[in-house]
Write an enzyme that holds these catalytic residues in place. Structure first.
Site, mmCIF file in Angstrom:
data_model
loop_
_atom_site.group_PDB
_atom_site.id
_atom_site.type_symbol
_atom_site.label_atom_id
_atom_site.label_comp_id
_atom_site.label_asym_id
_atom_site.label_seq_id
_atom_site.Cartn_x
_atom_site.Cartn_y
_atom_site.Cartn_z
ATOM 1 N N ASP A 143 0.793 -1.218 -0.015
ATOM 2 C CA ASP A 143 0.009 0.002 0.267
ATOM 3 C C ASP A 143 0.829 1.139 0.114
ATOM 4 O O ASP A 143 1.638 1.482 0.704
ATOM 5 C CB ASP A 143 -1.035 0.021 1.220
ATOM 6 C CG ASP A 143 -1.980 1.064 1.138
ATOM 7 O OD1 ASP A 143 -1.832 1.956 0.585
ATOM 8 O OD2 ASP A 143 -3.189 0.829 1.877
ATOM 9 N N ARG A 192 -0.195 4.478 -0.751
ATOM 10 C CA ARG A 192 -0.981 5.592 -0.345
ATOM 11 C C ARG A 192 -0.339 6.457 0.787
ATOM 12 O O ARG A 192 0.102 6.073 1.843
ATOM 13 C CB ARG A 192 -2.390 5.226 0.021
ATOM 14 C CG ARG A 192 -3.031 4.901 -1.265
ATOM 15 C CD ARG A 192 -4.605 4.285 -0.793
ATOM 16 N NE ARG A 192 -4.629 3.190 -0.236
ATOM 17 C CZ ARG A 192 -5.662 2.603 0.246
ATOM 18 N NH1 ARG A 192 -6.807 2.932 -0.187
ATOM 19 N NH2 ARG A 192 -5.755 1.365 0.687
#
Length: 205
Positions: free
Chosen positions: A126, A128
């Site tokens: 991930d 983000r």
């Protein structure tokens, strides 16, 4: 902070007329959007969601993920509550971009799960970031939140920026035969808080 507020307009939707607020990140060139509905009291917790862009799920109705279902359910929940917000962040493919997401899908077609596919391409599971939400939340005037998410990272991100998450509201929607493995991986490897019923064969819709 490199996030700059640009403009606002009305956005008619099947769930009501939202207000759309545009923001630009001068460092990355990415454009983010906040949707709001209703009038906010700074002292009251407001129902909302942080939603990362998913072209395939949000716009192309893909069944490989639950993103589009979550976005639509969040908008419906906000409409029913009479007020709320969505921060729509341009972080396609958990931050790896659209073309790399398609490459990851190709690996998933060959048997890799969503985490393995990202890692084989040289990315973290991930990628983000959420620091852009600070000026966005300041602009729309919200500091207390009832956050619609299954992802504990989003709760921690908001709390780390001084926002009060009064309640986490689960969004367990969109399960189908194409995304059961994906949902299981999000739960078991990415720590998303979902009941086992949401991603097992026994709980199939």
């Amino acid at each position: 902070m490199s996030i700059k507020y640009i403009a606002s307009s009305k956005l008619p939707t099947p769930w009501g007329v939202f207000e759309m607020h545009g923001f630009e990140d001068s460092e990355t060139g990415k454009e983010h959007v906040a949707l709001t509905l209703g009038v906010f009291d700074a002292e009251s917790p407001i129902l909302g969601r942080i939603h990362s862009e998913c072209l395939t799920g949000d716009a192309l109705f893909s069944l490989r993920c639950d993103c589009g279902f979550q976005l639509q359910t969040a908008m419906q929940n906000i409409a029913e509550a009479g007020q709320g917000f969505i921060l729509y962040l341009r972080q396609e493919g958990r931050g790896i971009g659209l073309l790399n997401k398609i490459r990851a899908y190709e690996l998933q077609d060959g048997g890799a799960n969503t985490v393995e596919a990202n890692e084989r391409l040289g990315f973290a599971a991930d990628m983000r970031k959420y620091d852009m939400i600070i000026p966005m939340m300041e602009q729309i005037g919200i500091s207390k939140v009832r956050l619609m998410t299954n992802n504990p990272r989003k709760v921690k991100a908001m709390q780390s920026f001084g926002l009060e998450v009064v309640e986490r509201v689960p969004l367990q929607v969109g399960k189908n035969r194409y995304n059961e493995g994906y949902l299981k991986t999000k739960s078991t490897e990415l720590g998303h808080m979902m009941s086992e019923h949401h991603f097992t064969e026994e709980g199939k819709d």
